[in-house]
Design a protein around this motif. Structure first.
Motif, PDB file in Angstrom:
ATOM      1  N   ILE A 192       0.855  -1.190   0.000  1.00  0.00           N
ATOM      2  CA  ILE A 192       0.000   0.000   0.000  1.00  0.00           C
ATOM      3  C   ILE A 192       0.885   1.232   0.000  1.00  0.00           C
ATOM      4  N   GLN A 193       0.737   2.040  -1.035  1.00  0.00           N
ATOM      5  CA  GLN A 193       1.516   3.269  -1.162  1.00  0.00           C
ATOM      6  C   GLN A 193       0.578   4.466  -0.975  1.00  0.00           C
ATOM      7  N   PRO A 194       0.666   5.168   0.146  1.00  0.00           N
ATOM      8  CA  PRO A 194      -0.242   6.298   0.414  1.00  0.00           C
ATOM      9  C   PRO A 194       0.267   7.592  -0.215  1.00  0.00           C
ATOM     10  N   LYS A 195       0.179   7.689  -1.520  1.00  0.00           N
ATOM     11  CA  LYS A 195       0.694   8.866  -2.217  1.00  0.00           C
ATOM     12  C   LYS A 195      -0.065  10.124  -1.796  1.00  0.00           C
ATOM     13  N   GLY A 196       0.677  11.190  -1.574  1.00  0.00           N
ATOM     14  CA  GLY A 196       0.053  12.452  -1.200  1.00  0.00           C
ATOM     15  C   GLY A 196       0.841  13.168  -0.126  1.00  0.00           C
ATOM     16  N   THR A 197       0.565  14.443   0.025  1.00  0.00           N
ATOM     17  CA  THR A 197       1.273  15.290   0.992  1.00  0.00           C
ATOM     18  C   THR A 197       0.336  15.731   2.097  1.00  0.00           C
ATOM     19  N   LEU A 198       0.837  15.670   3.328  1.00  0.00           N
ATOM     20  CA  LEU A 198       0.098  16.152   4.487  1.00  0.00           C
ATOM     21  C   LEU A 198       0.710  17.478   4.936  1.00  0.00           C
ATOM     22  N   THR A 199      -0.141  18.429   5.270  1.00  0.00           N
ATOM     23  CA  THR A 199       0.320  19.765   5.662  1.00  0.00           C
ATOM     24  C   THR A 199      -0.265  20.135   7.019  1.00  0.00           C
ATOM     25  N   LEU A 200       0.593  20.580   7.905  1.00  0.00           N
ATOM     26  CA  LEU A 200       0.179  21.033   9.235  1.00  0.00           C
ATOM     27  C   LEU A 200       0.572  22.489   9.403  1.00  0.00           C
ATOM     28  N   GLU A 201      -0.364  23.313   9.833  1.00  0.00           N
ATOM     29  CA  GLU A 201      -0.083  24.721  10.104  1.00  0.00           C
ATOM     30  C   GLU A 201      -0.321  25.004  11.581  1.00  0.00           C
ATOM     31  N   LEU A 202       0.726  25.489  12.265  1.00  0.00           N
ATOM     32  CA  LEU A 202       0.604  25.912  13.661  1.00  0.00           C
ATOM     33  C   LEU A 202       0.374  27.416  13.653  1.00  0.00           C
ATOM     34  N   LEU A 203      -0.845  27.819  13.941  1.00  0.00           N
ATOM     35  CA  LEU A 203      -1.255  29.205  13.707  1.00  0.00           C
ATOM     36  C   LEU A 203      -0.537  30.196  14.603  1.00  0.00           C
ATOM     37  N   ARG A 204      -0.352  29.853  15.864  1.00  0.00           N
ATOM     38  CA  ARG A 204       0.283  30.786  16.795  1.00  0.00           C
ATOM     39  C   ARG A 204       1.709  31.116  16.376  1.00  0.00           C
ATOM     40  N   HIS A 205       2.414  30.136  15.836  1.00  0.00           N
ATOM     41  CA  HIS A 205       3.818  30.320  15.462  1.00  0.00           C
ATOM     42  C   HIS A 205       3.994  30.669  13.987  1.00  0.00           C
ATOM     43  N   GLY A 206       2.906  30.661  13.226  1.00  0.00           N
ATOM     44  CA  GLY A 206       2.999  30.974  11.811  1.00  0.00           C
ATOM     45  C   GLY A 206       3.860  29.993  11.043  1.00  0.00           C
ATOM     46  N   GLU A 207       3.832  28.728  11.470  1.00  0.00           N
ATOM     47  CA  GLU A 207       4.688  27.706  10.858  1.00  0.00           C
ATOM     48  C   GLU A 207       3.864  26.705  10.062  1.00  0.00           C
ATOM     49  N   ALA A 208       4.511  26.110   9.070  1.00  0.00           N
ATOM     50  CA  ALA A 208       3.891  25.044   8.281  1.00  0.00           C
ATOM     51  C   ALA A 208       4.865  23.883   8.166  1.00  0.00           C
ATOM     52  N   TYR A 209       4.346  22.684   8.333  1.00  0.00           N
ATOM     53  CA  TYR A 209       5.127  21.448   8.220  1.00  0.00           C
ATOM     54  C   TYR A 209       4.482  20.577   7.152  1.00  0.00           C
ATOM     55  N   THR A 210       5.293  19.908   6.346  1.00  0.00           N
ATOM     56  CA  THR A 210       4.756  18.984   5.352  1.00  0.00           C
ATOM     57  C   THR A 210       5.518  17.666   5.405  1.00  0.00           C
ATOM     58  N   TRP A 211       4.799  16.580   5.064  1.00  0.00           N
ATOM     59  CA  TRP A 211       5.433  15.260   4.983  1.00  0.00           C
ATOM     60  C   TRP A 211       4.527  14.315   4.212  1.00  0.00           C
ATOM     61  N   SER A 212       5.067  13.167   3.876  1.00  0.00           N
ATOM     62  CA  SER A 212       4.312  12.092   3.237  1.00  0.00           C
ATOM     63  C   SER A 212       4.486  10.829   4.054  1.00  0.00           C
ATOM     64  N   ASN A 213       3.468   9.984   4.072  1.00  0.00           N
ATOM     65  CA  ASN A 213       3.547   8.751   4.837  1.00  0.00           C
ATOM     66  C   ASN A 213       4.388   7.696   4.124  1.00  0.00           C
ATOM     67  N   VAL A 214       4.841   6.710   4.896  1.00  0.00           N
ATOM     68  CA  VAL A 214       5.655   5.626   4.346  1.00  0.00           C
ATOM     69  C   VAL A 214       4.749   4.517   3.837  1.00  0.00           C
ATOM     70  N   ASN A 215       5.345   3.556   3.133  1.00  0.00           N
ATOM     71  CA  ASN A 215       4.591   2.444   2.568  1.00  0.00           C
ATOM     72  C   ASN A 215       4.252   1.404   3.624  1.00  0.00           C
ATOM     73  N   CYS A 216       3.236   0.621   3.320  1.00  0.00           N
ATOM     74  CA  CYS A 216       2.808  -0.474   4.188  1.00  0.00           C
ATOM     75  C   CYS A 216       2.747  -1.741   3.345  1.00  0.00           C
ATOM     76  N   CYS A 217       3.072  -2.882   3.945  1.00  0.00           N
ATOM     77  CA  CYS A 217       3.031  -4.147   3.220  1.00  0.00           C
ATOM     78  C   CYS A 217       2.387  -5.209   4.103  1.00  0.00           C
ATOM     79  N   VAL A 218       1.441  -5.953   3.530  1.00  0.00           N
ATOM     80  CA  VAL A 218       0.814  -7.087   4.201  1.00  0.00           C
ATOM     81  C   VAL A 218       1.354  -8.359   3.572  1.00  0.00           C
ATOM     82  N   HIS A 219       1.957  -9.218   4.393  1.00  0.00           N
ATOM     83  CA  HIS A 219       2.633 -10.426   3.911  1.00  0.00           C
ATOM     84  C   HIS A 219       1.782 -11.677   4.121  1.00  0.00           C
ATOM     85  N   ASN A 220       2.183 -12.727   3.411  1.00  0.00           N
ATOM     86  CA  ASN A 220       1.543 -14.057   3.528  1.00  0.00           C
ATOM     87  C   ASN A 220       0.062 -13.993   3.163  1.00  0.00           C
TER      88      ASN A 220
END
Length: 474
Positions: free
Chosen positions: A160-188
């Motif tokens: 499972i590849q969760p393509k896409g970007t997540l964005t977090l904005e901390l309003l008090r500090h005027g900051e923005a953070y971005t990241w993407s999630n890692v892959n997941c694999c189900v075996h057997n």
């Protein structure tokens, strides 16, 4: 919209019916179409599903939203970053043992949640490829993004590849953070005991201060690398790439933080815990199958033809991972599948550490209810408060999900088929009449102000409760 009431809200602790187990059917007749392709293009039997829409699953990112309040309260950007990193890891914890597939949302389907001082709305904004967009807000932060999940079947595992970007904005500090999630694999997936892992590198960037958090999710597949299953570790660096903090733990359990000096001293005293990246990478590739395993398509078909055409869906809660055991691989009874057994990745806690986040225990009967967390058990509740002013496109109103939750497999399957056919017919009519000019109601395509890449952005107005002219998708 304060989040101070964390933990005070009460929700149901079980589903109306336990998970259906013991059904026998032909797995190969379904999965043989999908080797090396995206499973989203294949119609899957309802017994593969858990009674939640993917839109509802998206809201599970916010199970530990109080970490964002902790981040907002910190004055030091490094301290804020470590809580943001803990939040990013915590959003994956509910995946553990959740081997059921969420229902694919219908085009235009929505889901809203108001809990613990925040509110979130999600919408299925595209069907081919499937894209889910969401926007969450509280007094001190915004959290938003779009996800295009890709599922690939590799013969003995699903990635499972969760393509896409997540964005977090901390309003008090005027900051923005971005990241993407890692892959997941189900075996057997075909034979042996099912098990899952998450692997890859997660980079979280503070677009204002330049601080970056980099976390590596270790693979647990094959050989000695099994000891690393669920292990997460990484650093916070400043804009000049100087290491400021070391973070470590397991995405299924907790995340801790310590200073770099304490980490280096611990590493020197415990060299066996580190320095095996090449082995981990190689064994992980072999574990995930596909081209990395060296199996040709012909050999893969031959292997499947030798396997019985019936497959019993059952998850043995007693066969779960045992954290206190030494790291080994244990074969199932017929020797076809290997189950990694994990041990703690650190013999003792690194000195001068503090725990940023720790997973909440799951309900006692979680294994009977799709291994749902307490948070997940409440997502499809049908009570007057949850249904008040609800959009007619909300996932809670989907009959197939509701019937599966109530244990009516046949009814859920029939409704799932009806809704899929209704969606196809609607698309044909729209294409003929309007040249398929469907537009999402609550999100629109634009440019992410921080990554400068294309994204789905919340256009507002959902909470005005004006639901006129919404398509009747159910």
């Amino acid at each position: 919209m304060s989040s101070a009431n964390h933990g005070e809200e009460k929700h149901r602790t079980r589903l109306p019916a336990a998970q259906f187990c013991g059904s026998e059917f032909s797995m190969w007749s379904v999965l043989k179409q999908g080797i090396g392709t995206e499973l989203s293009k294949i119609t899957m039997p309802v017994v593969f599903n858990e009674p939640l829409s993917f839109l509802q699953r998206v809201t599970e990112y916010l199970e530990y939203a109080w970490l964002l309040d902790k981040a907002c309260a910190e004055e030091d950007p490094v301290d804020r970053m470590q809580y943001v990193m803990a939040f990013a890891v915590s959003g994956l914890a509910s995946n553990w043992e959740r081997l059921g597939k969420p229902f694919n949302p219908l085009l235009g389907e929505t889901y809203e949640l108001r809990r613990d001082g925040y509110r979130i709305v999600a919408e299925q904004v595209c069907h081919h490829p499937p894209v889910s967009a969401f926007h969450a807000e509280a007094d001190q932060w915004f959290f938003h993004g779009s996800i295009q999940p890709r599922l690939k079947f590799w013969g003995k595992s699903v990635e499972i590849q969760p393509k896409g970007t997540l964005t977090l904005e901390l309003l008090r500090h005027g900051e923005a953070y971005t990241w993407s999630n890692v892959n997941c694999c189900v075996h057997n997936l075909i034979s042996g005991q099912l098990w899952m892992e998450q692997y890859g590198t997660m980079e979280i960037l503070n677009h204002v201060t330049g601080h970056k958090g980099v976390l590596t999710f270790k693979t647990g597949g094959g050989g000695g690398a099994a000891r690393d299953l669920h292990r997460v570790e990484g650093f916070i660096c400043d804009k000049d790439k100087r290491r400021m903090r070391f973070l470590y733990g397991r995405w299924t359990e907790l995340l801790c933080s310590t200073d770099v000096t304490s980490y280096e001293e611990y590493k020197a005293a415990n060299p066996a815990m580190f320095g095996r990246e090449d082995l981990r990478k190689k064994s992980g590739e072999e574990s995930r199958g596909g081209s990395a395993s060296g199996l040709s398509s012909r050999k893969m078909f031959s292997k499947f033809n030798s396997i019985t055409s019936s497959f019993r869906i059952s998850i043995d809660p007693e066969a779960a991972f045992e954290p206190e055991e030494a790291a080994v691989h244990e074969e199932d009874e017929d020797g076809r599948g290997q189950i990694p057994r994990t041990s703690s990745c650190y013999s003792v806690e690194i000195p001068n550490s503090n725990t940023l986040w720790e997973v909440m225990p799951r309900p006692e009967q979680s294994s009977q209810y799709y291994h749902f967390t307490s948070f997940a058990l409440g997502l499809n509740e049908k009570n007057p408060e949850a249904l008040e002013d609800l959009a007619p496109t909300d996932s809670r109103l989907r009959p197939d999900i509701r019937l599966l939750e109530e244990g009516d497999i046949e009814g859920a399957s029939n409704e799932k088929t009806r809704l899929e056919e209704k969606q196809r017919d609607t698309r044909k009519t729209r294409k003929k009449k309007y040249k398929d000019e469907w537009k999402s109601r609550w999100f629109e395509q634009g440019t992410n102000a921080f990554t400068h890449h294309s994204d789905w952005l919340y256009s507002g107005r959902y909470w005005d409760r004006n639901y006129t002219d919404l398509e009747q998708i159910f």
